[in-house]
Structures are given as structure tokens and as C-alpha cells.
Design a protein around this motif. Structure first.
Motif, PDB file in Angstrom:
ATOM      1  N   ARG A  18      10.753  32.066  46.561  1.00 52.92           N
ATOM      2  CA  ARG A  18      11.583  31.630  47.687  1.00 52.92           C
ATOM      3  C   ARG A  18      11.203  30.224  48.123  1.00 52.92           C
ATOM      4  O   ARG A  18      12.065  29.364  48.345  1.00 52.92           O
ATOM      5  N   ASN A  19       9.903  29.963  48.251  1.00 51.05           N
ATOM      6  CA  ASN A  19       9.461  28.645  48.695  1.00 51.05           C
ATOM      7  C   ASN A  19       9.775  27.560  47.686  1.00 51.05           C
ATOM      8  O   ASN A  19      10.051  26.416  48.058  1.00 51.05           O
ATOM      9  N   ARG A  20       9.731  27.901  46.410  1.00 59.22           N
ATOM     10  CA  ARG A  20      10.074  26.894  45.399  1.00 59.22           C
ATOM     11  C   ARG A  20      11.531  26.467  45.531  1.00 59.22           C
ATOM     12  O   ARG A  20      11.870  25.299  45.325  1.00 59.22           O
TER      13      ARG A  20
ATOM     14  N   THR B  34      11.390  27.129  63.579  1.00 57.83           N
ATOM     15  CA  THR B  34      11.114  27.723  62.271  1.00 57.83           C
ATOM     16  C   THR B  34      12.412  28.074  61.566  1.00 57.83           C
ATOM     17  O   THR B  34      13.443  28.280  62.187  1.00 57.83           O
TER      18      THR B  34
ATOM     19  N   LEU C 288      13.207  26.591  48.406  1.00 59.71           N
ATOM     20  CA  LEU C 288      13.267  25.840  49.661  1.00 59.71           C
ATOM     21  C   LEU C 288      12.705  24.433  49.498  1.00 59.71           C
ATOM     22  O   LEU C 288      13.171  23.496  50.150  1.00 59.71           O
ATOM     23  N   GLN C 289      11.706  24.284  48.640  1.00 60.96           N
ATOM     24  CA  GLN C 289      11.113  22.963  48.426  1.00 60.96           C
ATOM     25  C   GLN C 289      12.152  21.962  47.954  1.00 60.96           C
ATOM     26  O   GLN C 289      12.133  20.797  48.361  1.00 60.96           O
TER      27      GLN C 289
ATOM     28  N   HIS D 231       4.042  25.365  55.438  1.00 63.13           N
ATOM     29  CA  HIS D 231       3.792  26.522  54.569  1.00 63.13           C
ATOM     30  C   HIS D 231       4.721  26.571  53.371  1.00 63.13           C
ATOM     31  O   HIS D 231       4.370  27.152  52.339  1.00 63.13           O
ATOM     32  N   VAL D 232       5.907  25.951  53.442  1.00 64.75           N
ATOM     33  CA  VAL D 232       6.829  26.008  52.307  1.00 64.75           C
ATOM     34  C   VAL D 232       6.218  25.322  51.084  1.00 64.75           C
ATOM     35  O   VAL D 232       6.414  25.752  49.950  1.00 64.75           O
TER      36      VAL D 232
END
Length: 239
Positions: A122-124, A56, A126-127, A114-115
């Protein structure tokens, strides 16, 4: 050489594939993360190479160590083909295989994770990083297998897979109908069974919401969730 995301999935989801490959006369080996190594993986009857990998998070130092460890392993073993699944074996395994001069590189996309399925700031961010990593890794692949048409479209839309002709659609990992044969429905109230890891991305929340709505009209209905809980993964659910 199969690059596995974890030992459990290699046993549960790739055992039949390994058996068929061996029956076809292929010499099969697998690299599995040391963090969740299971002794049962030896029962697959293939050579197993434990490799350090953080399952992870995105830690550049840890991921670089995994990439270099795979490159070193592949240069030593010199496989004719590499097949990776889950994000880190796909991305870093593909890059390591290219650096090691492996002639044939293949990957399987079993989900986005999950990203991509959980929207937040944050996930945007990381994408964008993960899209670049996928684009770099998959560029070295001959074929990329997708179990879900929506995932394939996402990879095309985000340019994570530049050459659509490399994509091959499959229909899941399959079910052994001899081991899981059909049985008649039991007597009594209707029972709905959820089988999967207890993660938000696997649909646990939707299953619970469906249970609440249906039991309001059919209180005798039963809803059961069966699956492992992994405290190391984001969005694990235990309630």
C-alpha cells in the motif's frame, strides 16, 4: 505567512524563528489546522488563521477543500512570502500560494513520514502519488530547506525536487541552550531518556530493543520514554 502542520509544532519548533523574524521587522502570520488548535498559539503574538485540514490520510475531497481554503486566505491576506512545513502545508500550501500569486514560496522538509519509512504494498503505491504531489508543489518554491541529508537525497532520487540548487541544508530546528542548559550527570545507574512522539518512525521500537539488549548485561540501567501519544496518527505506540 507560515503554514503550520499543527499548532503544537508552531509553538514548540517555530517560536524562536517567529521571534527572530519579528525582531527583524517582519510582519508574521500563520495558518494552523482547526482540528488541533491550541489557545496557547495566540501567545506567539502573531495573527493566527485557523484552516480546515485533515492531518492524516489522502482524501482528495478534503485535500481539495484545504487547497481552496488556503488559496482564498492567501488572496485575501496577500503575503509577500509563504513558508510551509509538513507534507500537506508544503504541497497544497505551495500550490495555493502559486495560484494566489504569492511572490516568494519556501518549504521545509522535516521528515518523510510513515509512508516512506514503512515498506508495504500500500505504501509503495502511495509513495508514487506523494512523489507527484511533492514534485508539483516544490516546483513553485524558491528554496526548500532540508533538516536531514538522507531526506534530501531521497527527494533527488525520486525526482520530487527537480532542481537541486533550490535545496538548503539546515541542522534541525535547534535547541535553546538558555532554556535547556547543560547539567552534570546524576548519580546512580545509567539512565537513557527517549524524548519524542510515541510513533514507530521516531525510533521507539529501536529504543526498546536497545534496552532489552543492554539490560541483559547491565540490569541496573534505566530506560525512560517521554512523549505525547497521538491516537489519530498511524503507527502510534502506547506499549
Amino acid at each position: 505567512m507560515i503554514l503550520a502542520g499543527n499548532a503544537r509544532s508552531l509553538i514548540a519548533n517555530r517560536a524562536d524563528l517567529i521571534r527572530d523574524m519579528r525582531a527583524a521587522g517582519l510582519d508574521v502570520a500563520a495558518a494552523v489546522p482547526t482540528a488541533d488548535y491550541l489557545p496557547e498559539v495566540e501567545e506567539l503574538g502573531i495573527t493566527i488563521y485557523p484552516v480546515e485540514m485533515g492531518r492524516t490520510g489522502i482524501n482528495p475531497l478534503h485535500d481539495l477543500k484545504y487547497l481552496l481554503a488556503l488559496r482564498k486566505l492567501l488572496r485575501r491576506v496577500r503575503p509577500h512570502a509563504v513558508f510551509g512545513y509538513t507534507i500537506k502545508p508544503v504541497v497544497y500550501g505551495s500550490l495555493a500560494a502559486r495560484m494566489a500569486g504569492v511572490p516568494q514560496i519556501y518549504s521545509m522538509i522535516t521528515g518523510l513520514g510513515h509512508v516512506f519509512t514503512t515498506e508495504n504494498a500500500r505504501n509503495r503505491r502511495l509513495q508514487k502519488v506523494i512523489a507527484l504531489l511533492y514534485r508539483s508543489g516544490l516546483a513553485a518554491n524558491r528554496k526548500v530547506f532540508f533538516q536531514n541529508p538522507d531526506d534530501l537525497q531521497e527527494f533527488i532520487d525520486r525526482s520530487m525536487l527537480k532542481d537541486r540548487s533550490k535545496a538548503v541544508r539546515t541542522y534541525g530546528s535547534g535547541v535553546d541552550m538558555q532554556r535547556f542548559s547543560r547539567e552534570p550527570l546524576p548519580d546512580g545507574p545509567a539512565t537513557f531518556l527517549f524524548i519524542g512522539r510515541l510513533l514507530t518512525e521516531k525510533g521507539v521500537a529501536e529504543f526498546c530493543e536497545a534496552a532489552r539488549q543492554l539490560r541483559a548485561e547491565f540490569p541496573e540501567a534505566r530506560f525512560i520514554a517521554v512523549g505525547p501519544h497521538d491516537p489519530n496518527l498511524p503507527h502510534r505506540r502506547v506499549e
